[in-house]
Design an enzyme around this catalytic site. Structure first.
Site, PDB file in Angstrom:
ATOM      1  N   ARG A  79      34.591  37.733  40.478  1.00 48.26           N
ATOM      2  CA  ARG A  79      34.174  38.205  41.800  1.00 48.26           C
ATOM      3  C   ARG A  79      33.697  39.648  41.676  1.00 48.26           C
ATOM      4  NH1 ARG A  79      37.411  40.849  46.176  1.00 48.26           N
ATOM      5  NH2 ARG A  79      36.056  40.735  47.983  1.00 48.26           N
ATOM      6  N   HIS A 123      30.779  45.415  49.907  1.00 41.70           N
ATOM      7  CA  HIS A 123      32.111  45.947  49.569  1.00 41.70           C
ATOM      8  C   HIS A 123      32.036  47.460  49.767  1.00 41.70           C
ATOM      9  CE1 HIS A 123      35.959  45.035  47.095  1.00 41.70           C
ATOM     10  NE2 HIS A 123      36.070  46.279  47.531  1.00 41.70           N
ATOM     11  N   GLU A 168      36.992  43.033  53.406  1.00 40.35           N
ATOM     12  CA  GLU A 168      37.958  43.828  54.165  1.00 40.35           C
ATOM     13  C   GLU A 168      37.341  44.698  55.259  1.00 40.35           C
ATOM     14  OE1 GLU A 168      40.452  46.049  51.489  1.00 40.35           O
ATOM     15  OE2 GLU A 168      41.424  44.258  50.729  1.00 40.35           O
ATOM     16  N   ASN A 293      42.860  39.011  50.635  1.00 45.12           N
ATOM     17  CA  ASN A 293      43.344  40.032  49.705  1.00 45.12           C
ATOM     18  C   ASN A 293      44.763  40.379  50.117  1.00 45.12           C
ATOM     19  OD1 ASN A 293      40.750  39.952  48.746  1.00 45.12           O
ATOM     20  ND2 ASN A 293      40.169  41.989  49.480  1.00 45.12           N
ATOM     21  N   TYR A 295      48.306  42.497  49.030  1.00 49.61           N
ATOM     22  CA  TYR A 295      48.963  43.493  48.185  1.00 49.61           C
ATOM     23  C   TYR A 295      50.428  43.727  48.538  1.00 49.61           C
ATOM     24  CZ  TYR A 295      44.472  44.644  46.134  1.00 49.61           C
ATOM     25  OH  TYR A 295      43.292  44.566  45.455  1.00 49.61           O
ATOM     26  N   GLU A 353      41.853  38.960  46.052  1.00 47.29           N
ATOM     27  CA  GLU A 353      42.393  40.143  45.385  1.00 47.29           C
ATOM     28  C   GLU A 353      43.909  40.108  45.481  1.00 47.29           C
ATOM     29  OE1 GLU A 353      41.048  44.023  46.723  1.00 47.29           O
ATOM     30  OE2 GLU A 353      38.976  43.311  46.804  1.00 47.29           O
TER      31      GLU A 353
HETATM   32  O1  LGS Z   1      40.374  48.801  44.975  1.00 49.15           O
HETATM   33  C1  LGS Z   1      40.665  48.217  46.171  1.00 49.15           C
HETATM   34  C2  LGS Z   1      41.981  47.500  46.145  1.00 49.15           C
HETATM   35  C3  LGS Z   1      43.194  48.238  45.641  1.00 49.15           C
HETATM   36  O2  LGS Z   1      44.194  48.020  46.663  1.00 49.15           O
HETATM   37  C4  LGS Z   1      39.612  47.213  46.616  1.00 49.15           C
HETATM   38  O3  LGS Z   1      38.310  47.717  46.514  1.00 49.15           O
HETATM   39  C5  LGS Z   1      39.864  46.854  48.060  1.00 49.15           C
HETATM   40  O4  LGS Z   1      39.114  45.705  48.390  1.00 49.15           O
HETATM   41  C6  LGS Z   1      41.342  46.671  48.430  1.00 49.15           C
HETATM   42  O5  LGS Z   1      41.558  47.333  49.651  1.00 49.15           O
HETATM   43  N1  LGS Z   1      42.313  47.198  47.509  1.00 49.15           N
HETATM   44  C7  LGS Z   1      43.605  47.499  47.754  1.00 49.15           C
HETATM   45  N2  LGS Z   1      44.176  47.318  48.880  1.00 49.15           N
HETATM   46  C8  LGS Z   1      45.562  47.463  49.161  1.00 49.15           C
HETATM   47  C9  LGS Z   1      45.789  47.753  50.594  1.00 49.15           C
HETATM   48  C10 LGS Z   1      47.230  47.965  50.860  1.00 49.15           C
HETATM   49  C11 LGS Z   1      47.391  48.740  52.120  1.00 49.15           C
HETATM   50  C12 LGS Z   1      48.736  49.290  52.258  1.00 49.15           C
HETATM   51  C13 LGS Z   1      48.741  50.398  53.256  1.00 49.15           C
HETATM   52  C14 LGS Z   1      50.098  51.008  53.326  1.00 49.15           C
HETATM   53  C15 LGS Z   1      50.046  52.356  53.944  1.00 49.15           C
END
Ligand code: LGS
Length: 449
Positions: A79, A123, A168, A293, A295, A353
């Protein structure tokens, strides 16, 4: 012989993911226009350590070697995303053949190595020329996006079996328009709902263009983070409901149900606009799959001072946190998938993801790098994924984030999510222990878990 406990269904699709600005480098090469990320990264103070995507993983020049890294893992799918401004330097109108050719060569290289391309159209790197015309705040962006999508479908749909419109949209509006930590760096509760709405109108217009020009599959990718109440007080339960509607339903509801959850008006108050009713017909298009996605989770409590949600996450004692400060909580992946099925029906789903940033030893010794925390995260989440399949979720595949260490947006290169370690001084790639585990998972279709 008994079937191994964690063996996945036959045909389950194993892949890894990246995105254009995070890995490609050479953002202005061969006639590309600047994107909002190119601008943002060059604005003093916006990026940790002053990092930029000028070189990143130099994937623009090293894509052939990088496809060999994928092959070494046994990946079945990859991807990646397309930088809109490489293909249409002004965002609309004139096509830049050299930009288009880069993605065409990448796709050919993947296919020659038996890896199915999965292309995301947006993206986060909006052409700067479109930002100058209002970007996601201008209603015309839905037409601009559909025009760009049509160029890509005509050029690549003969070879790309799976497409996504957006990655996202929540992060784009929350980070880019509400809190300002991501490009284009705005802070306005009046702008955020408009940007959000136009993102979903654009996604709908892109899907309509696909039905006219494409023959395979198209979907959209959402970040979903399950919300759990800190206590069972009425206030905390209401705060949890708001946080959930804001992050997990604000985009999926208009796309998959053709409506908005009522909590959004509660959250945004007078900043929540009355949108033309027909807009929700445009946002509500049939998708062939949804990408999720995943996490982490959030445990939520009421806080009257938290803007604009009046809700805050509560840190959990005695839990493992990643280097980006996110709790490791694999049960949330199972919960997310079962919730999604209950609310939106039995749509085919992919995890597009999932991954973790942990401190890695800086030195690669004898070509090896041990990353026990990331390996553990991967193993636990794949087991949780298997639980979701056993619970009846229509899950088709999994893409690890990320193939290799890369530019973690405004956090720069310090946060490493890769299965492959990248030495950014030499561009040397080294498989971490987690890459070795993932290769065994793919080879055995999960049996080694
Ligand atoms: O690199 C990004 C990854 C890493 O963690 C990627 O481009 C994105 O699509 C994606 O948002 N990504 C990512 N997201 C984790 C989001 C967790 C949010 C937690 C917030 C807590 C305060």
């Amino acid at each position: 012989m008994t079937r191994p406990r964690f063996r996945f269904p036959d045909g389950f699709h194993w892949g890894a993911a990246t995105s254009a600005y995070q890995i490609e480098g050479s953002p202005l090469a061969d006639g590309a226009g600047p994107s909002i990320w190119q601008r943002f990264a060059h604005t003093p103070g916006m990026m940790a350590n002053g990092d930029t995507g000028d070189i990143a993983c130099d994937h623009y020049h090293r894509y052939k070697a990088d496809v060999q890294l994928m092959r070494a893992l046994g990946l079945q799918g990859y991807r990646f995303s397309i930088n809109w401004a490489r293909v249409l330097p002004e965002g609309t109108g004139r096509v830049n053949p050299k930009g288009l050719d880069f993605y065409s060569r990448l796709v050919d290289e993947l296919l020659e190595n038996g890896i199915a391309p999965n292309a995301t159209l947006f993206h986060w790197d909006l052409p700067a020329a479109l930002d100058d015309r209002g970007g996601w705040l201008n209603r015309d962006v839905a037409h601009w996006f559909a025009e760009y999508a049509e160029v890509m479908f005509k050029a690549l749909d003969d070879r790309v079996p799976r497409w996504a419109t957006l990655n996202e949209p929540w992060v784009v509006t929350d980070g880019g328009y509400l809190h300002g930590a991501l490009a284009p760096g705005h802070r306005s509760k009046y702008e955020a709902p408009i940007a959000a709405h136009n993102l979903m109108r654009a996604s709908g217009a892109g899907i309509q263009a696909y039905r006219a020009h494409g023959k395979h599959e198209i979907g959209v990718v959402f970040n979903i983070e399950p919300k759990y109440p800190h206590s069972d007080s009425a206030e905390d339960l209401a705060a949890t409901r708001r946080a959930h509607a804001y992050m997990n339903q604000q985009f999926a509801d208009p796309a998959l149900l053709g409506s908005y959850p009522p909590e959004l008006k509660e959250i945004f108050g007078d900043a929540w606009p009355e949108f033309p009713a027909d807009d929700l017909k445009l946002t509500h298009q049939k998708v062939d799959f949804v990408g999720i996605n995943y996490y982490t989770r959030a445990v939520v409590k009421h806080d009257p001072n938290a803007y604009p949600l009046k809700a805050v996450p509560v840190p959990q004692p005695n839990k493992t946190y990643t280097e980006t400060g996110w709790e490791v909580f694999e049960q949330g992946l199972t919960d997310t998938l079962t919730w999604f099925k209950e609310r939106y029906g039995n749509i085919p789903l992919y995890i597009t993801e999932n991954g973790s940033a942990f401190y890695d030893p800086p030195v690669v010794e004898n070509g090896e790098l041990d990353d026990p925390l990331r390996t553990n995260y991967l193993r636990k989440h794949l087991k949780a994924l298997h639980d979701a399949i056993e619970a009846g979720v229509n899950l088709k595949g999994y893409y690890a984030w990320s193939l290799m260490d890369n530019l973690e947006w405004s956090l720069g290169f310090s946060k490493r999510f890769g299965l492959y370690h990248v030495d950014f001084a030499t561009q040397q790639r080294t498989p971490k222990a987690s890459a070795k585990l993932y290769a065994q998972v793919i080879e055995s279709n999960g049996s080694v878990l």
